[in-house]
Design an enzyme around this catalytic site. Structure first.
Site, PDB file in Angstrom:
ATOM      1  N   CYS A  29       0.801  -1.222   0.000  1.00 48.55           N
ATOM      2  CA  CYS A  29       0.000   0.000   0.000  1.00 48.55           C
ATOM      3  C   CYS A  29       0.838   1.278   0.000  1.00 48.55           C
ATOM      4  CB  CYS A  29      -0.954  -0.017   1.196  1.00 48.55           C
ATOM      5  SG  CYS A  29      -2.054  -1.452   1.198  1.00 48.55           S
ATOM      6  N   LYS A  87      -8.132   0.477  10.825  1.00 43.56           N
ATOM      7  CA  LYS A  87      -8.225  -0.581   9.816  1.00 43.56           C
ATOM      8  C   LYS A  87      -7.348  -1.738  10.285  1.00 43.56           C
ATOM      9  CE  LYS A  87      -7.251  -1.776   5.035  1.00 43.56           C
ATOM     10  NZ  LYS A  87      -7.056  -1.317   3.665  1.00 43.56           N
ATOM     11  N   LYS A  93     -12.889  -0.521  10.292  1.00 44.58           N
ATOM     12  CA  LYS A  93     -12.956  -1.550   9.251  1.00 44.58           C
ATOM     13  C   LYS A  93     -12.143  -2.768   9.662  1.00 44.58           C
ATOM     14  CE  LYS A  93     -11.106  -2.358   4.682  1.00 44.58           C
ATOM     15  NZ  LYS A  93     -10.202  -1.943   3.680  1.00 44.58           N
ATOM     16  N   SER A 141     -15.702  -7.088   2.315  1.00 38.91           N
ATOM     17  CA  SER A 141     -16.038  -8.162   1.381  1.00 38.91           C
ATOM     18  C   SER A 141     -16.236  -9.511   2.077  1.00 38.91           C
ATOM     19  CB  SER A 141     -14.944  -8.261   0.319  1.00 38.91           C
ATOM     20  OG  SER A 141     -13.669  -8.491   0.911  1.00 38.91           O
TER      21      SER A 141
HETATM   22  C1  PBG Z   1      -6.885  -1.427  -0.187  1.00 39.62           C
HETATM   23  C2  PBG Z   1      -8.211  -1.802   0.391  1.00 39.62           C
HETATM   24  C3  PBG Z   1      -8.617  -3.043   0.874  1.00 39.62           C
HETATM   25  C4  PBG Z   1      -9.974  -2.927   1.203  1.00 39.62           C
HETATM   26  C5  PBG Z   1     -10.331  -1.606   0.954  1.00 39.62           C
HETATM   27  N1  PBG Z   1      -9.227  -0.920   0.468  1.00 39.62           N
HETATM   28  C6  PBG Z   1      -7.879  -4.324   0.973  1.00 39.62           C
HETATM   29  C7  PBG Z   1      -6.688  -4.420   1.829  1.00 39.62           C
HETATM   30  O1  PBG Z   1      -6.329  -3.491   2.565  1.00 39.62           O
HETATM   31  O2  PBG Z   1      -6.059  -5.469   1.757  1.00 39.62           O
HETATM   32  C8  PBG Z   1     -10.858  -4.024   1.700  1.00 39.62           C
HETATM   33  C9  PBG Z   1     -12.300  -3.884   1.348  1.00 39.62           C
HETATM   34  C10 PBG Z   1     -13.097  -5.146   1.440  1.00 39.62           C
HETATM   35  O3  PBG Z   1     -12.593  -6.221   1.824  1.00 39.62           O
HETATM   36  O4  PBG Z   1     -14.280  -5.068   1.097  1.00 39.62           O
HETATM   37  N2  PBG Z   1      -5.983  -0.883   0.700  1.00 39.62           N
HETATM   38 ZN    ZN Z   2      -3.821  -0.799  -0.124  1.00 36.05          ZN
END
Ligand code: PBG
Ligand code: ZN
Length: 328
Positions: free
Chosen positions: A131, A198, A251, A278
């Site tokens: 990221c 997060k 989240k 998700s």
């Molecule tokens: C990217 C991002 C992710 C999600 C939202 N933005 C995946 C991650 O961080 O691996 C997850 C959203 C979802 O699972 O619905 N940084």
């Molecule tokens: Zn990311």
């Protein structure tokens, strides 16, 4: 029976039951995550996310029109580049001809009432799938990561995004983005929604399939929070409010209701978002398909719990269903 023992009289009627909640789900509380790809005519089912698709720019109008008619008020865009050249700094993220910037313009043109948020991250666009930007040893190089993420956020805001939402978890990015927006004279035209708490969850799997954003090596544990880290989550929420976030997000949502409740206490003067991710969506579908519960009842129960915990804005793949269910 003692008079004070009797509660049931207060909720014997369906209408009286609704009066027992402080707030109820309304259409304006829903933000719909959508995946935009660089195949202009794509409409491709995502196997692990029932009913969700990757959309090409030419299909957006037809896909969104009926939802807007049903009361859809906001979306959050995720770019899914399939054809572009990924590199170490995620150059395609803010390509003016890339799917996110084209989608912002398209949606503003066809649906001027719709509030457009953009997820801001580099993982969909870096060749290593992390990221942020990396040092040669593979660790995160924080300061250039923040600079690059702020640049992408400002470019989305310049293209017309009403909200930028960094999901990268680099330290200091809220301050960096806010400064960038102010310097670009967009400080008062663009909301900054921070994915503050997060967690490094196993529930992002279907999203990573959908967005092609799994890291090519290692994991995200050095920037996403450990699932049991209540104290770190509280500190991240307080830091991001101090750095200028306009909306705080937690989240995933359902396994982290205590964190939502903490955020409501720590940032009582901010809107509070939570992301039903998700894996939560796929899990609810899988349970319903296995006969564990009724899909609609469970979808409402999960989101009502988030609202009870303090959320005022829900990012959910169930948005189209809720728009229908809320009309019944
Ligand atoms: C990217 C991002 C992710 C999600 C939202 N933005 C995946 C991650 O961080 O691996 C997850 C959203 C979802 O699972 O619905 N940084
Ligand atoms: Zn990311």
């Amino acid at each position: 029976m003692d008079i004070s023992s009797i509660l049931q009289g207060g909720y014997h009627h369906p209408l009286a039951r609704t009066w027992q909640s402080k707030r109820q789900l309304t259409k304006s509380m829903l933000m719909y995550p959508i995946f935009i790809t660089d195949e202009p005519d794509a409409s491709v089912e995502i196997a692990s996310l029932p009913g969700q698709r990757r959309w090409g720019i030419n299909k957006l109008e037809g896909f969104l029109a009926p939802l807007v008619k049903q009361g859809l008020q906001s979306v959050i865009l995720f770019g899914v580049p399939l054809k572009c050249e990924k590199d170490m700094r995620g150059t395609p993220a803010d390509d003016p001809a890339g799917p996110v910037i084209l989608a912002i313009k398209k949606i503003r043109e066809h649906f001027p009432t719709v509030y457009i948020a953009c997820d801001v991250c580099l993982c969909e666009y870096t060749d290593h799938g992390h990221c942020g930007l990396l040092n040669t040893d593979g660790s995160i190089d924080n300061s250039p990561s923040v600079d690059r993420i702020a640049q992408v956020a400002v470019n989305y805001a310049k293209a017309g995004a009403h909200c930028v939402a960094p999901s990268d978890m680099m330290d200091g990015r809220i301050k960096g983005i806010k400064r960038g927006l102010i310097d670009a004279k967009l400080g008062n035209k663009c909301t900054l929604m921070s994915y503050s708490a997060k967690f490094a969850s196993c529930m992002y799997g279907p999203f990573r399939d959908a967005a092609g954003s799994a890291p090519s090596f290692g994991d995200r544990k050095c920037y996403q929070l450990p699932p049991a880290a209540k104290g770190l989550a509280r500190r991240a929420i307080q830091r991001d409010t101090a750095e200028g976030a306009d909306i705080i997000m937690v989240k995933p949502a359902l396994p982290y209701l205590d964190v939502i409740s903490d955020a409501a206490e720590l940032a009582p003067d901010h809107p509070l978002a939570c992301y039903q991710v998700s894996g939560e969506f796929a899990m609810i579908h899988a349970g319903a398909a296995a006969g564990v519960y009724d899909l609609r009842t469970m979808a409402f129960e999960s989101v009502d719990s988030m609202i009870r915990a303090g959320a005022t804005l829900i990012l959910t793949y169930f948005t189209p269903e809720f728009l229908t269910w809320l009309d019944d």
